[in-house]
Motif scaffolding. Structure first.
Motif, PDB file in Angstrom:
ATOM      1  N   MET A 438      15.539   2.876   8.330  1.00  0.00           N
ATOM      2  CA  MET A 438      14.822   3.543   8.152  1.00  0.00           C
ATOM      3  C   MET A 438      14.630   2.117   7.393  1.00  0.00           C
ATOM      4  SD  MET A 438      16.976   6.980   6.687  1.00  0.00           S
ATOM      5  CE  MET A 438      15.988   7.280   4.253  1.00  0.00           C
ATOM      6  N   LYS A 439      15.693   1.961   6.417  1.00  0.00           N
ATOM      7  CA  LYS A 439      15.181   0.803   5.390  1.00  0.00           C
ATOM      8  C   LYS A 439      14.035  -0.462   6.420  1.00  0.00           C
ATOM      9  CE  LYS A 439      16.521  -4.081   3.317  1.00  0.00           C
ATOM     10  NZ  LYS A 439      18.082  -4.603   3.190  1.00  0.00           N
ATOM     11  N   SER A 440      14.031  -0.245   7.628  1.00  0.00           N
ATOM     12  CA  SER A 440      12.969  -1.127   8.171  1.00  0.00           C
ATOM     13  C   SER A 440      11.686  -0.639   8.360  1.00  0.00           C
ATOM     14  CB  SER A 440      13.569  -1.795   9.738  1.00  0.00           C
ATOM     15  OG  SER A 440      15.043  -2.523  10.034  1.00  0.00           O
ATOM     16  N   VAL A 441      11.792   0.740   8.849  1.00  0.00           N
ATOM     17  CA  VAL A 441      10.532   1.354   8.453  1.00  0.00           C
ATOM     18  C   VAL A 441       9.804   1.084   7.705  1.00  0.00           C
ATOM     19  CG1 VAL A 441       9.697   3.794   9.067  1.00  0.00           C
ATOM     20  CG2 VAL A 441      11.185   2.503  10.443  1.00  0.00           C
ATOM     21  N   VAL A 442       9.790   1.757   6.644  1.00  0.00           N
ATOM     22  CA  VAL A 442       9.933   1.346   5.224  1.00  0.00           C
ATOM     23  C   VAL A 442       9.629  -0.348   4.693  1.00  0.00           C
ATOM     24  CG1 VAL A 442       9.855   1.958   2.806  1.00  0.00           C
ATOM     25  CG2 VAL A 442      10.934   3.477   4.027  1.00  0.00           C
ATOM     26  N   GLU A 443      10.536  -1.528   4.895  1.00  0.00           N
ATOM     27  CA  GLU A 443       9.724  -2.417   4.560  1.00  0.00           C
ATOM     28  C   GLU A 443       8.735  -2.924   5.549  1.00  0.00           C
ATOM     29  OE1 GLU A 443      13.513  -4.124   3.354  1.00  0.00           O
ATOM     30  OE2 GLU A 443      12.904  -4.438   4.931  1.00  0.00           O
ATOM     31  N   ALA A 444       8.792  -2.374   6.049  1.00  0.00           N
ATOM     32  CA  ALA A 444       7.294  -2.717   7.367  1.00  0.00           C
ATOM     33  C   ALA A 444       6.271  -2.417   7.121  1.00  0.00           C
ATOM     34  CB  ALA A 444       7.524  -2.998   8.950  1.00  0.00           C
ATOM     35  N   SER A 445       6.511  -1.186   6.370  1.00  0.00           N
ATOM     36  CA  SER A 445       5.263  -0.055   6.844  1.00  0.00           C
ATOM     37  C   SER A 445       4.616  -1.118   5.280  1.00  0.00           C
ATOM     38  CB  SER A 445       5.556   0.961   6.628  1.00  0.00           C
ATOM     39  OG  SER A 445       5.647   1.531   7.981  1.00  0.00           O
ATOM     40  N   SER A 446       5.164  -1.180   4.185  1.00  0.00           N
ATOM     41  CA  SER A 446       5.150  -1.582   2.923  1.00  0.00           C
ATOM     42  C   SER A 446       4.365  -3.099   2.776  1.00  0.00           C
ATOM     43  CB  SER A 446       6.256  -0.854   1.319  1.00  0.00           C
ATOM     44  OG  SER A 446       5.827  -1.819   0.420  1.00  0.00           O
ATOM     45  N   LYS A 447       4.630  -4.088   3.411  1.00  0.00           N
ATOM     46  CA  LYS A 447       4.115  -4.780   3.887  1.00  0.00           C
ATOM     47  C   LYS A 447       2.871  -4.996   4.242  1.00  0.00           C
ATOM     48  CE  LYS A 447       8.808  -7.425   2.988  1.00  0.00           C
ATOM     49  NZ  LYS A 447       8.253  -8.199   1.980  1.00  0.00           N
ATOM     50  N   ALA A 448       2.806  -4.096   5.245  1.00  0.00           N
ATOM     51  CA  ALA A 448       1.195  -4.044   6.244  1.00  0.00           C
ATOM     52  C   ALA A 448       0.181  -3.213   5.460  1.00  0.00           C
ATOM     53  CB  ALA A 448       1.784  -2.857   7.323  1.00  0.00           C
ATOM     54  N   VAL A 449       0.395  -2.242   3.968  1.00  0.00           N
ATOM     55  CA  VAL A 449      -0.670  -1.574   3.412  1.00  0.00           C
ATOM     56  C   VAL A 449      -0.600  -2.015   2.020  1.00  0.00           C
ATOM     57  CG1 VAL A 449      -1.061  -0.285   5.593  1.00  0.00           C
ATOM     58  CG2 VAL A 449       0.037   0.620   3.800  1.00  0.00           C
ATOM     59  N   SER A 450      -1.740  -1.926   1.404  1.00  0.00           N
ATOM     60  CA  SER A 450      -1.999  -1.850   0.744  1.00  0.00           C
ATOM     61  C   SER A 450      -1.560  -0.184  -0.710  1.00  0.00           C
ATOM     62  CB  SER A 450      -2.434  -1.976  -0.947  1.00  0.00           C
ATOM     63  OG  SER A 450      -4.353  -1.712  -0.679  1.00  0.00           O
ATOM     64  N   THR A 451      -1.476   0.577  -0.258  1.00  0.00           N
ATOM     65  CA  THR A 451      -1.967   2.311  -0.023  1.00  0.00           C
ATOM     66  C   THR A 451       0.221   2.455  -0.576  1.00  0.00           C
ATOM     67  OG1 THR A 451      -3.102   2.528   1.165  1.00  0.00           O
ATOM     68  CG2 THR A 451      -1.667   4.074   0.916  1.00  0.00           C
ATOM     69  N   PRO A 452       0.471   3.435  -0.970  1.00  0.00           N
ATOM     70  CA  PRO A 452       1.354   3.198  -1.896  1.00  0.00           C
ATOM     71  C   PRO A 452       1.597   4.502  -0.531  1.00  0.00           C
ATOM     72  CG  PRO A 452       0.235   3.847  -4.199  1.00  0.00           C
ATOM     73  CD  PRO A 452      -1.100   3.228  -2.550  1.00  0.00           C
TER      74      PRO A 452
END
Length: 679
Positions: A438-452
């Protein structure tokens, strides 16, 4: 009090002993049995029953076998190859006229000529075309001719003499749809040639990407950075960080140093301070964003600044602040929560809308049907999309793809879907058993885009083993803006009432930078007020099935009243849905029948609504089941029927007679909580 399961739903009404019918029970006794306390003057006489029948046959739901009987459908089930062959033959029939020919009225207008897969016989089409439907063409209010031409089922109203055609471009803007996948992007996805530089760089930085070997043929072309022996069908790495070999992990410090050396941002402190806001949402100026992006290399991820940088810089990767507090939020609802339904809810007062759940693997494959779930209407001023995936690389690349090709305010990652086909692939509720993933999914996605980014979770996977409270404190550090907690476990599906006390516990344990939203069983404005007053830390409540049963719940909450809506007002809402559906799916025969199909799916929920004027006790609860009753007029009685035949009669009032051989079996039965909306 437990919400009745699908197996118990029909027997729940028959719980009372035969010597004590519903009309002899008090209102309190009926409520205790989850039976709606309908006033006695509106009750129907009990149906005649055969004593030899089983308990299931003794239920008051005497039309359920007609609705859910799958035998005729299973008997005619065909293979995919046969279905494809039948579709091609059907397209060659005279009723399937070429869209280009139908629009222009000229047989020679089609560029494919004889190689076209559709019919070009205009005269045969006109002779067999069904009669026009009552009403006017939904595209008459737009500038230009109807896009369906001769195939439109409202072709008689296309004459300019009958209706004044608007020529203003503003009309198109008010009724436009966005987030349409372009053919160029789709071809790249089909051929696995789409690049994901931001997602791949984020995965490297987090140590979630394996490099050194080229992927197998058919894998994602990412410059040989993925080991072909560990990719799924989309070329996505399927390993957790604990399974990656140490020598293959990219050194985080080296990547960070490289980013710092190559970074030349032009954003200044003044630009950051002067950034305009709208309702708590920071709006970045386009010229500022461009200046930052042009000076960045493709491998830049995260908001990495020099330690000795004394100037606070606004980086384009910095997340916008989305404020959900006190806003009415319509949950993403599979099948029924389509664009026309969201437009109906928008007219009834909803603030936030979200598209239906889309699978990441299907989006990365460029499937048109899956991308259609991301469509947004111009009236949806606060809009997000929901995606579902099992692995960090799959979700991160999907998020980057959506961010580059769609216009939206936030992206919601579903980690609560209970459906078996999703869970068995490791997505949805299955992620609740793997917090590190769960943590990896969110962290990788968060660093890839600026959209919340936001999350949708359940309280846990197994009943009695809630675990979100132990993760909620860390979720804000992962990169998510808000978390919606559905007050049931995956194992509970929709059987029991939502555990709001646990939702309050999660909201109080959340850090200040993380908004917590509650979800489950909100069915009146009193439910909304109670949840907000019991837990001030709760940002807002997401409304799901309550909106399916009565979409005017948003009006009730804003006006703080019980709306004793009439059957005529409910019919007008259905008319709006039909109009929006024809605009979305088309006004030809195919579009009409598609609109009918989704309207029937929705009527499978609206039939559960019991007018408050017929109840002895208010407010109603979402787990109440109604005895057989008469409405205050014939239309209200028809709308309260749980028979699919009566639902079809309602659609015929709005869309004309059904075609010969028409059958309907609801995909989501209103009493089947385990097959209701996803998460």
């Amino acid at each position: 009090m437990e919400d009745p399961s699908p197996r118990d739903d029909t027997s729940n009404v028959a719980e009372a002993p035969p010597t004590l019918p519903h009309c002899q029970l008090t209102a309190a006794e009926l409520v205790a049995k989850s039976i709606a306390p309908v006033k006695r003057e509106f009750l129907r006489p009990p149906p005649a029953r055969n004593c030899d029948k089983s308990v299931d046959d003794n239920s008051d739901d005497k039309v359920a076998p007609q609705v859910a009987a799958p035998a005729p459908i299973l008997k005619d089930k065909k293979s995919k190859r046969q279905m494809k062959r039948d579709r091609r033959q059907e397209q060659k029939s005279v009723l399937h006229i070429c869209p280009t020919v139908a629009k222009s009225g000229n047989v020679n207008s089609c560029v494919y000529s004889e190689n076209c897969r559709f019919s070009h016989d205009l005269e045969a089409f006109k002779s067999q075309k069904p009669a026009d439907l009552e009403g006017v063409c939904p595209f008459l209010s737009s500038a230009g001719p109807c896009p369906y031409g001769l195939a439109c089922r409202f072709g008689g109203t296309h004459k300019v003499d009958n209706v004044e055609v608007a020529t203003s471009a503003n009309v198109d803007k008010k009724n436009s749809e966005m987030n349409v996948l372009t053919k160029d992007v789709q071809r790249l996805l089909w051929k696995n040639r789409m690049k994901f530089p931001k997602a791949d760089a984020a995965l490297k930085l987090l140590g979630l990407q394996v490099q050194g070997k080229k992927p197998k043929p058919g894998g994602n072309d990412n410059d040989g950075e993925t080991d072909g022996s560990n990719v799924d069908g989309n070329g996505c790495c399927r390993e957790d960080s604990s399974e990656v070999l140490e020598e293959d992990i990219v050194d985080k410090a080296d990547v960070a140093d490289e980013v710092r050396r190559s970074k030349k941002t032009k954003c200044s402190t003044d630009e950051a301070c002067d950034a305009p806001t709208n309702g708590g949402v920071i709006i970045h100026e386009k010229d500022v964003g461009k200046s930052c992006k042009q000076s960045e290399p493709e491998s830049v991820v995260g908001n990495i600044v020099e330690d000795n940088d004394k100037c606070l810089k606004l980086h384009p990767r910095e997340k916008e602040i989305i404020d959900f507090r006190d806003k009415l939020y319509l949950a993403p609802l599979t099948t029924v929560g389509n664009l026309p339904f969201r437009r109906v809810c928008k007219g009834l007062g909803v603030d936030i809308t979200c598209g239906e759940m889309a699978m990441c693997t299907s989006l990365l494959q460029g499937q048109t049907s899956e991308w259609a779930l991301l469509r947004r209407h111009s009236s949806e001023d606060f809009f997000g999309v929901q995606i579902c995936g099992a692995f960090p690389d799959t979700v991160a690349r999907t998020v980057e793809l959506i961010d580059d090709n769609c216009t939206l305010d936030f992206i919601d990652i579903n980690m609560g879907c209970p459906i078996d086909i999703v869970v068995n692939k490791g997505a949805g509720s299955a992620l609740l058993t793997k917090p590190m993933r769960m943590k990896s999914v969110v962290e990788a996605s968060s660093k890839a885009v600026s959209t919340p980014l936001t999350l949708k979770v359940r309280t846990g996977y197994f009943e009695g083993k809630n675990r979100v409270d132990s993760l909620i404190a860390d979720m804000g550090n992962w990169g998510t803006t808000a978390v919606t907690v559905h007050g049931r476990t995956r194992q509970q599906r929709y059987y029991k009432l939502a555990d709001w006390e646990y939702i309050y516990q999660c909201a109080r344990a959340a850090p200040s930078n993380l908004q917590v939203l509650g979800n489950g069983d909100v069915f009146s404005y009193l439910d909304w007020n109670a949840h907000k007053s019991d837990c001030p830390e709760l940002s807002t409540c997401m409304i799901a099935r309550g909106a399916l049963v009565k979409p005017w719940i948003f009006t009730e909450i804003k006006e703080q009243r019980h709306w004793d809506i009439t059957s005529g007002e409910r019919l007008n809402i259905l008319k709006d849905y039909v109009r929006f559906g024809l605009e979305h799916w088309g006004s030809d025969s195919k579009g009409v029948e598609t609109t009918r199909h989704f309207l029937l799916e929705w009527l499978g929920y609206t039939c559960r609504y019991i007018p408050v004027g017929l109840l002895d006790v208010i407010p109603p609860k979402i787990n109440w089941r109604a005895p057989s009753y008469f409405g205050r007029d014939d239309l209200e009685t028809l709308m309260g029927s749980d028979s699919a035949a009566d639902w079809i009669r309602l659609t015929e009032m709005l869309l004309g007679k059904v075609p010969p051989g028409f059958t309907f079996a609801p995909k989501h039965k209103s009493n089947a909580y385990d097959k209701a909306e996803n998460g």
